[in-house]
Write a protein that holds these residues in place. Structure first.
Motif, short mmCIF file in Angstrom:
data_model
loop_
_atom_site.label_atom_id
_atom_site.label_comp_id
_atom_site.label_asym_id
_atom_site.label_seq_id
_atom_site.Cartn_x
_atom_site.Cartn_y
_atom_site.Cartn_z
N TYR A 92 -46.46 43.44 52.68
CA TYR A 92 -47.52 44.35 53.00
C TYR A 92 -48.62 44.16 51.97
N ALA A 142 -55.74 40.52 53.67
CA ALA A 142 -55.13 40.09 54.93
C ALA A 142 -55.49 38.65 55.30
N SER A 183 -48.87 37.46 60.32
CA SER A 183 -49.67 38.06 61.38
C SER A 183 -49.37 39.56 61.43
N TYR A 184 -50.15 40.23 62.27
CA TYR A 184 -49.92 41.66 62.49
C TYR A 184 -48.89 41.90 63.58
#
Length: 135
Positions: free
Chosen positions: A106, A112, A121-122
């Motif tokens: 995280y 990001a 990736s998300y």
């Protein structure tokens, strides 16, 4: 620069100093730092020609299903040299992590793009992060 997989006392102290300089780790004590490092599955440091710690990463894993990446940190004076990318590559190619199905971490939104460039990736299958904080 040279890669190390075990921290000497000197490196532990240098890591703690790096932690104190960052908002996300600046409340960690030296004792807590030592406990966290000793209980991590994998630690990787990058040292300079004087054997001074310049960058660090650690991983907690079961070596099959999950590996969580923690504490990607590069000394202010060593930033811009690609050490963060090198750390991520060292984790991705680590011999003990080759069977791991999911690497997770995280990060703050401003970091990001860095992690996206390393294949993160998300897309986490509809999962949500949850946290319970102890007092």
């Amino acid at each position: 620069m040279k890669t190390i997989n075990k921290l000497k006392k000197k490196h532990l102290t240098q890591l703690h100093k790096l932690y104190l300089a960052e908002w996300w780790t600046n409340t960690r004590t030296l004792e807590e730092t030592e406990i966290a490092i000793n209980n991590s599955s994998i630690v990787i440091g990058i040292v300079d020609e004087n054997d001074d710690l310049q960058a660090f990463i650690r991983v907690l894993t079961d070596y099959v299903f999950k590996a969580t990446v923690f504490d990607v940190i590069v000394a202010d004076t060593a930033r811009g040299q690609g050490l963060g990318h090198q750390l991520m590559e060292l984790v991705a190619t680590h011999k003990d992590l080759q069977k791991v199905k999911h690497f997770e971490l995280y990060c703050r939104p401003e970091m990001a793009d860095f992690y996206l460039s390393h294949g993160f990736s998300y897309e986490v299958g509809g999962m949500s992060m949850m946290r319970r904080t102890t007092l």
